[in-house]
Write a protein that holds these residues in place. Structure first.
Motif, mmCIF file in Angstrom:
data_model
loop_
_atom_site.group_PDB
_atom_site.id
_atom_site.type_symbol
_atom_site.label_atom_id
_atom_site.label_comp_id
_atom_site.label_asym_id
_atom_site.label_seq_id
_atom_site.Cartn_x
_atom_site.Cartn_y
_atom_site.Cartn_z
ATOM 1 N N PHE A 14 0.907 -1.051 -0.092
ATOM 2 C CA PHE A 14 0.126 -0.177 -0.185
ATOM 3 C C PHE A 14 0.759 0.901 0.108
ATOM 4 C CE2 PHE A 14 -2.417 -3.616 2.736
ATOM 5 C CZ PHE A 14 -3.539 -3.606 1.198
ATOM 6 N N GLY A 15 0.619 1.932 -0.999
ATOM 7 C CA GLY A 15 1.532 2.824 -1.030
ATOM 8 C C GLY A 15 3.038 3.001 -0.917
ATOM 9 N N GLY A 16 3.381 1.921 -1.217
ATOM 10 C CA GLY A 16 4.918 2.052 -1.482
ATOM 11 C C GLY A 16 5.336 0.834 0.258
ATOM 12 N N LEU A 17 4.340 0.535 0.794
ATOM 13 C CA LEU A 17 4.758 0.396 2.061
ATOM 14 C C LEU A 17 4.219 -1.198 2.099
ATOM 15 C CD1 LEU A 17 5.402 -0.011 5.304
ATOM 16 C CD2 LEU A 17 3.397 0.264 5.650
ATOM 17 N N ARG A 18 5.214 -2.984 2.170
ATOM 18 C CA ARG A 18 4.859 -3.560 1.712
ATOM 19 C C ARG A 18 3.963 -4.231 2.865
ATOM 20 N NH1 ARG A 18 5.953 -6.830 -2.901
ATOM 21 N NH2 ARG A 18 6.748 -8.333 -2.296
ATOM 22 N N ALA A 19 2.678 -4.918 3.261
ATOM 23 C CA ALA A 19 1.970 -4.882 3.486
ATOM 24 C C ALA A 19 1.890 -6.313 3.704
ATOM 25 C CB ALA A 19 0.157 -5.154 4.071
ATOM 26 N N VAL A 20 2.321 -6.944 2.857
ATOM 27 C CA VAL A 20 2.371 -8.869 3.611
ATOM 28 C C VAL A 20 3.317 -9.027 2.002
ATOM 29 C CG1 VAL A 20 0.883 -10.576 3.150
ATOM 30 C CG2 VAL A 20 0.020 -8.925 4.120
ATOM 31 N N SER A 21 4.097 -10.185 2.483
ATOM 32 C CA SER A 21 5.122 -10.506 1.720
ATOM 33 C C SER A 21 5.873 -11.594 1.763
ATOM 34 C CB SER A 21 6.886 -9.536 2.653
ATOM 35 O OG SER A 21 6.970 -9.666 1.178
ATOM 36 N N GLU A 22 5.597 -12.558 0.705
ATOM 37 C CA GLU A 22 5.799 -13.708 0.445
ATOM 38 C C GLU A 22 4.725 -14.567 1.388
ATOM 39 O OE1 GLU A 22 9.828 -13.678 0.021
ATOM 40 O OE2 GLU A 22 9.938 -12.402 -1.953
ATOM 41 N N PHE A 23 3.766 -14.477 1.833
ATOM 42 C CA PHE A 23 3.397 -15.445 2.279
ATOM 43 C C PHE A 23 3.010 -16.892 2.026
ATOM 44 C CE2 PHE A 23 -0.619 -16.146 4.828
ATOM 45 C CZ PHE A 23 -0.389 -16.494 6.193
ATOM 46 N N ASP A 24 3.095 -17.398 2.971
ATOM 47 C CA ASP A 24 2.458 -19.129 2.712
ATOM 48 C C ASP A 24 1.931 -19.495 3.874
ATOM 49 O OD1 ASP A 24 3.998 -18.733 0.364
ATOM 50 O OD2 ASP A 24 5.769 -20.357 1.072
ATOM 51 N N MET A 25 0.466 -20.438 3.241
ATOM 52 C CA MET A 25 -0.187 -20.864 4.069
ATOM 53 C C MET A 25 -0.594 -22.653 3.793
ATOM 54 S SD MET A 25 -2.569 -19.697 7.499
ATOM 55 C CE MET A 25 -3.550 -18.898 5.774
ATOM 56 N N ASN A 26 -0.795 -23.161 3.919
ATOM 57 C CA ASN A 26 -1.432 -24.372 3.783
ATOM 58 C C ASN A 26 -1.976 -24.912 5.228
ATOM 59 O OD1 ASN A 26 -0.166 -24.776 1.587
ATOM 60 N ND2 ASN A 26 1.488 -25.863 2.124
ATOM 61 N N ILE A 27 -3.688 -25.032 5.289
ATOM 62 C CA ILE A 27 -4.543 -25.457 6.113
ATOM 63 C C ILE A 27 -5.287 -26.585 5.517
ATOM 64 C CG2 ILE A 27 -6.848 -25.559 7.247
ATOM 65 C CD1 ILE A 27 -5.959 -22.023 6.694
ATOM 66 N N GLY A 28 -5.414 -28.135 5.892
ATOM 67 C CA GLY A 28 -5.489 -29.125 5.521
ATOM 68 C C GLY A 28 -7.377 -28.690 6.090
ATOM 69 N N LEU A 32 -8.515 -26.848 11.919
ATOM 70 C CA LEU A 32 -8.733 -25.383 13.853
ATOM 71 C C LEU A 32 -7.312 -25.192 13.433
ATOM 72 C CD1 LEU A 32 -11.514 -25.659 16.260
ATOM 73 C CD2 LEU A 32 -9.732 -23.950 15.246
ATOM 74 N N TYR A 33 -7.412 -23.832 12.348
ATOM 75 C CA TYR A 33 -5.373 -23.162 11.922
ATOM 76 C C TYR A 33 -5.936 -22.001 12.779
ATOM 77 C CZ TYR A 33 -1.564 -22.975 9.925
ATOM 78 O OH TYR A 33 -0.562 -22.886 9.401
ATOM 79 N N GLY A 34 -4.507 -21.302 13.309
ATOM 80 C CA GLY A 34 -4.651 -19.525 13.680
ATOM 81 C C GLY A 34 -3.454 -19.079 12.817
ATOM 82 N N LEU A 35 -4.234 -17.963 13.308
ATOM 83 C CA LEU A 35 -3.479 -17.479 12.478
ATOM 84 C C LEU A 35 -2.503 -15.953 13.445
ATOM 85 C CD1 LEU A 35 -1.795 -15.894 10.140
ATOM 86 C CD2 LEU A 35 -2.702 -14.909 9.322
ATOM 87 N N ILE A 36 -1.796 -15.531 14.236
ATOM 88 C CA ILE A 36 -1.358 -14.679 15.105
ATOM 89 C C ILE A 36 -0.140 -13.502 14.649
ATOM 90 C CG2 ILE A 36 -2.381 -16.017 16.930
ATOM 91 C CD1 ILE A 36 0.562 -16.885 18.191
ATOM 92 N N GLY A 37 -0.320 -13.089 15.705
ATOM 93 C CA GLY A 37 0.452 -12.281 15.890
ATOM 94 C C GLY A 37 0.549 -10.380 16.426
ATOM 95 N N PRO A 38 1.788 -9.463 16.446
ATOM 96 C CA PRO A 38 1.179 -8.770 17.172
ATOM 97 C C PRO A 38 0.082 -8.360 16.488
ATOM 98 C CG PRO A 38 3.744 -9.117 17.175
ATOM 99 C CD PRO A 38 2.763 -10.260 16.191
ATOM 100 N N ASN A 39 -0.150 -6.302 16.526
ATOM 101 C CA ASN A 39 -1.511 -5.501 16.612
ATOM 102 C C ASN A 39 -0.432 -5.342 15.011
ATOM 103 O OD1 ASN A 39 -3.341 -5.897 17.807
ATOM 104 N ND2 ASN A 39 -2.337 -4.479 19.348
ATOM 105 N N GLY A 40 -1.099 -5.352 14.291
ATOM 106 C CA GLY A 40 -0.281 -4.467 13.028
ATOM 107 C C GLY A 40 0.322 -5.542 12.192
ATOM 108 N N ALA A 41 0.123 -6.994 12.906
ATOM 109 C CA ALA A 41 1.622 -8.031 11.679
ATOM 110 C C ALA A 41 0.775 -8.041 10.425
ATOM 111 C CB ALA A 41 1.590 -9.044 12.668
ATOM 112 N N GLY A 42 -0.524 -7.640 9.880
ATOM 113 C CA GLY A 42 -0.750 -7.866 9.061
ATOM 114 C C GLY A 42 -2.275 -8.993 8.863
#
Length: 253
Positions: A14-28, A32-42
């Motif tokens: 967004f506007g030159g800022l990389r918000a998400v970069s080369e994200f990989d994820m597989n869910i079977g 029941l799968y979790g996506l976690i991370g600090p605030n502002g992680a994307g």
């Protein structure tokens, strides 16, 4: 295990800022799968990429083998992804029953004229929708509240109604965006039971964003941890939560 969701090299700026970069994820399937991370992680950005709110700059998203990359939100919903939101988005001035019926319109159809004139097809479809909506409300013990305005339900019950409405679209993958936000410990415990039940009862694949680590560690089998738009750690829940990098990212040490 077959994958329900495959995400490869997903990126957006967004506007030159990389918000998400080369994200990989597989869910079977059935996970029941979790996506976690600090605030502002994307995390919410990823939900918006998966549901078509944003189109990725790069990468591929496959749902049950079907490439849904860059499709419109409505087409992704029809393909089988449903979501809830951190801030509950119910139709507050509609009844509990009608909120669920909104989710059923993917699968039940009549034309405008049939609706205006209340022709036999309209009455038949409405009867089927009412029956299906009541079935879903019973699953969440909300059938007795069917005629209430959605805004009159207690907070925890509104969360359940939002999940019921998402399930009415008959999804393959259910995305839950911080479902425990604003809940007290008792409501959170009940929510954990509800999510586990939904997974078993509907044989549902669930992806969850959540800050409540007790909830995450209690129900998620695997986790992806996001930090500054990149994958920090991935794998079985207990291993990931004990990863020193993950602890540092959360505690800021």
């Amino acid at each position: 295990m077959e994958n329900m969701l495959e995400v490869k090299n997903l990126s957006i700026s967004f506007g030159g800022l990389r918000a998400v970069s080369e994200f990989d994820m597989n869910i079977g399937k059935g996970q029941l799968y979790g996506l976690i991370g600090p605030n502002g992680a994307g995390k919410t950005t990823i939900f918006n990429l998966l549901t078509g709110v944003y189109k990725p700059d790069e990468g591929i998203v496959k749902l049950d083998g079907q490439d849904i990359t860059g499709k419109k939100t409505i087409d992704i919903n029809k393909a089988g992804i449903a979501r809830t939101f951190q801030n509950i988005r119910l139709f507050s001035q509609m009844s509990v029953l009608d909120n669920v019926k909104v989710g059923l319109h993917n699968h039940y159809h009549y034309n405008t004229l049939e609706g205006i004139l209340r022709l036999p097809r309209y009455r038949k479809v409405e009867k089927e929708m009412n029956e299906r909506a009541m079935e879903l409300l019973k699953v969440f013990d909300l059938e007795k509240d069917a005629e209430y305005l959605a805004s009159n339900l207690p907070y925890g019950q509104q969360r359940k109604l939002e999940i019921a409405r998402a399930l009415a679209t008959d999804p393959k993958l259910l995305l839950l965006d911080e479902p425990a936000a604003g809940m007290n410990p008792n409501e959170t415990k009940e929510l954990m039971e509800t999510i586990s039940f939904v997974r078993e009862h509907f044989n549902m694949t669930i992806l969850l964003i959540e800050h409540d680590m007790k909830l995450v560690s209690g129900i998620c089998e695997e986790l992806t941890v996001l930090n500054f738009g990149k994958v920090l750690a991935q794998g079985p829940t207990a291993e990931v939560l004990n990863d020193p990098q993950v602890i540092t990212a959360y505690l800021g040490e």
